[in-house]
Design a protein around this motif. Sequence first.
Motif, PDB file in Angstrom:
ATOM      1  N   SER A  95      30.358  22.543   7.093  1.00 47.91           N
ATOM      2  CA  SER A  95      30.620  23.600   8.065  1.00 47.91           C
ATOM      3  C   SER A  95      30.454  24.978   7.429  1.00 47.91           C
ATOM      4  CB  SER A  95      32.043  23.463   8.631  1.00 47.91           C
ATOM      5  OG  SER A  95      32.198  22.244   9.287  1.00 47.91           O
ATOM      6  N   GLY A 130      30.672  34.028  15.421  1.00 49.51           N
ATOM      7  CA  GLY A 130      32.135  34.109  15.465  1.00 49.51           C
ATOM      8  C   GLY A 130      32.756  32.810  15.949  1.00 49.51           C
ATOM      9  N   MET A 131      32.131  32.196  16.942  1.00 51.78           N
ATOM     10  CA  MET A 131      32.641  30.922  17.459  1.00 51.78           C
ATOM     11  C   MET A 131      32.531  29.817  16.411  1.00 51.78           C
ATOM     12  SD  MET A 131      31.258  31.088  21.394  1.00 51.78           S
ATOM     13  CE  MET A 131      31.839  29.462  21.820  1.00 51.78           C
ATOM     14  N   VAL A 133      32.621  30.246  13.127  1.00 50.03           N
ATOM     15  CA  VAL A 133      33.659  30.514  12.128  1.00 50.03           C
ATOM     16  C   VAL A 133      35.015  30.078  12.671  1.00 50.03           C
ATOM     17  CG1 VAL A 133      34.871  32.337  10.862  1.00 50.03           C
ATOM     18  CG2 VAL A 133      32.375  32.365  10.992  1.00 50.03           C
ATOM     19  N   ALA A 134      35.303  30.432  13.925  1.00 52.41           N
ATOM     20  CA  ALA A 134      36.573  30.035  14.536  1.00 52.41           C
ATOM     21  C   ALA A 134      36.684  28.513  14.588  1.00 52.41           C
ATOM     22  CB  ALA A 134      36.680  30.622  15.938  1.00 52.41           C
ATOM     23  N   GLY A 135      35.596  27.830  14.907  1.00 54.07           N
ATOM     24  CA  GLY A 135      35.593  26.372  14.955  1.00 54.07           C
ATOM     25  C   GLY A 135      35.922  25.751  13.604  1.00 54.07           C
ATOM     26  N   ILE A 137      37.612  27.194  11.180  1.00 57.75           N
ATOM     27  CA  ILE A 137      39.014  27.484  10.886  1.00 57.75           C
ATOM     28  C   ILE A 137      39.917  26.517  11.642  1.00 57.75           C
ATOM     29  CG2 ILE A 137      40.852  29.211  11.195  1.00 57.75           C
ATOM     30  CD1 ILE A 137      38.640  31.347  10.620  1.00 57.75           C
ATOM     31  N   ILE A 138      39.614  26.281  12.902  1.00 65.41           N
ATOM     32  CA  ILE A 138      40.404  25.344  13.714  1.00 65.41           C
ATOM     33  C   ILE A 138      40.321  23.935  13.124  1.00 65.41           C
ATOM     34  CG2 ILE A 138      40.526  24.187  15.956  1.00 65.41           C
ATOM     35  CD1 ILE A 138      39.653  26.948  17.181  1.00 65.41           C
ATOM     36  N   LYS A 140      39.795  23.089  10.045  1.00 64.22           N
ATOM     37  CA  LYS A 140      40.483  23.012   8.737  1.00 64.22           C
ATOM     38  C   LYS A 140      41.989  22.921   8.910  1.00 64.22           C
ATOM     39  CE  LYS A 140      40.724  22.998   4.309  1.00 64.22           C
ATOM     40  NZ  LYS A 140      40.452  21.776   3.617  1.00 64.22           N
TER      41      LYS A 140
END
Length: 141
Positions: A95, A130-131, A133-135, A137-138, A140
């Motif tokens: 990722s 951005g989505m 990166v957010a994905g 983080i979610i 992890k």
Amino acid sequence: MKGIIFAFLGGACITLQGVANARISQDIGTWQAAAITQLTGFILALCILVFVRDGSLAQLKSVKPLYLLGGGFGALIIFSEVTAIQQIGVTFTISALLIAQLFLTFVIDINGWFGMAKQKMKVPQFIGIGMMVAGVIIMKF
């Protein structure tokens, strides 16, 4: 359509190579795994070249020296990926790798580096990154 199929094939092979290299490196070391991977990749590419016979090695002198460093990046990719897989796992590594690739492709496209045509990035492209990166983080957490 053919391009998309090859992109998926390449992505699958990157993941399989990373996992295989991580296993190899546990037994013989990371740089040794990178060397073996580069060697087996060279042998396979040479075998395919013998059968396909496209392009011309005679034109090698017309290639900019900077571009000839591509294979060297492969060794650094293998080392980085193997080390990351061993420390943070396959999913998070791939990722993060994909986000890094996408971010750098934006920079290359925006600046027109390596002879690529300059591209204008718009809000949807930045929202997409951005989505992603957010994905990650979610995933992890």
